[in-house]
Design a protein around this motif. Structure first.
Motif, PDB file in Angstrom:
ATOM      1  N   CYS A 110      38.449  37.186  40.121  1.00 60.16           N
ATOM      2  CA  CYS A 110      38.540  38.436  40.882  1.00 60.16           C
ATOM      3  C   CYS A 110      39.116  38.237  42.279  1.00 60.16           C
ATOM      4  N   SER A 111      39.120  37.000  42.766  1.00 59.95           N
ATOM      5  CA  SER A 111      39.626  36.756  44.123  1.00 59.95           C
ATOM      6  C   SER A 111      41.123  37.021  44.230  1.00 59.95           C
ATOM      7  N   HIS A 112      41.802  37.118  43.106  1.00 58.42           N
ATOM      8  CA  HIS A 112      43.235  37.394  43.113  1.00 58.42           C
ATOM      9  C   HIS A 112      43.530  38.883  43.294  1.00 58.42           C
TER      10      HIS A 112
ATOM     11  N   ARG B 165      42.565  42.137  45.519  1.00 59.28           N
ATOM     12  CA  ARG B 165      41.910  42.571  46.752  1.00 59.28           C
ATOM     13  C   ARG B 165      42.074  44.076  46.907  1.00 59.28           C
TER      14      ARG B 165
ATOM     15  N   SER C   2      38.253  45.511  51.688  1.00 57.59           N
ATOM     16  CA  SER C   2      37.207  44.498  51.828  1.00 57.59           C
ATOM     17  C   SER C   2      36.189  44.586  50.702  1.00 57.59           C
TER      18      SER C   2
ATOM     19  N   PRO D  20      34.017  43.798  47.724  1.00 57.93           N
ATOM     20  CA  PRO D  20      33.660  42.530  47.072  1.00 57.93           C
ATOM     21  C   PRO D  20      33.721  42.653  45.547  1.00 57.93           C
TER      22      PRO D  20
END
Length: 124
Positions: free
Chosen positions: A26-28, A30, A33, A35
């Protein structure tokens, strides 16, 4: 007892690993902000916990205690504690204890935020 602990440890190691992998995937993506990794883990964990509890409550369920502990306490507990929080809230609500349900929800959220803030301030 020791056998149960070993199954919880096994489930925990898989749950924590899956949590890490979902977070990395999931960090790919955005969205400001937001989460996303935590959100996805919490939603998936709640769905899986609901499935497990529903299956275990069937009268025809033959789910061994060790498997139940491995999947709920171990896997779901490390994948996301939010799933356990949701399951506890649902159990309270399902038993008709609505006032306790609301108290649990509100106090958990408010005290969680307050103690997080206090802990953070203490360490700064």
């Amino acid at each position: 007892m020791l056998k149960n602990i070993l199954f919880v440890i096994l489930g925990s190691s898989v749950g924590a690993t899956c949590r890490y992998l979902v977070g990395e995937a999931c960090s790919h993506f955005r969205f400001a902000s937001f989460p996303l990794g935590t959100f996805v883990v919490n939603v998936l964990g709640c769905f899986f916990m609901g499935m497990l509890m529903g299956y275990a409550q069937k009268s025809s369920s033959n789910l061994p205690e060790t498997a139940y502990l491995m999947l709920t306490v171990g896997f779901c507990g490390t994948f996301t504690t939010f799933s356990t929080f949701t399951a506890d809230t649902f159990s309270l609500m399902n038993s008709g204890r609505y006032l306790i349900t609301v108290a649990y929800l509100v106090s958990s959220l408010l005290l969680g935020l307050l103690t997080f803030y206090l802990g953070r301030k203490l360490m700064m």
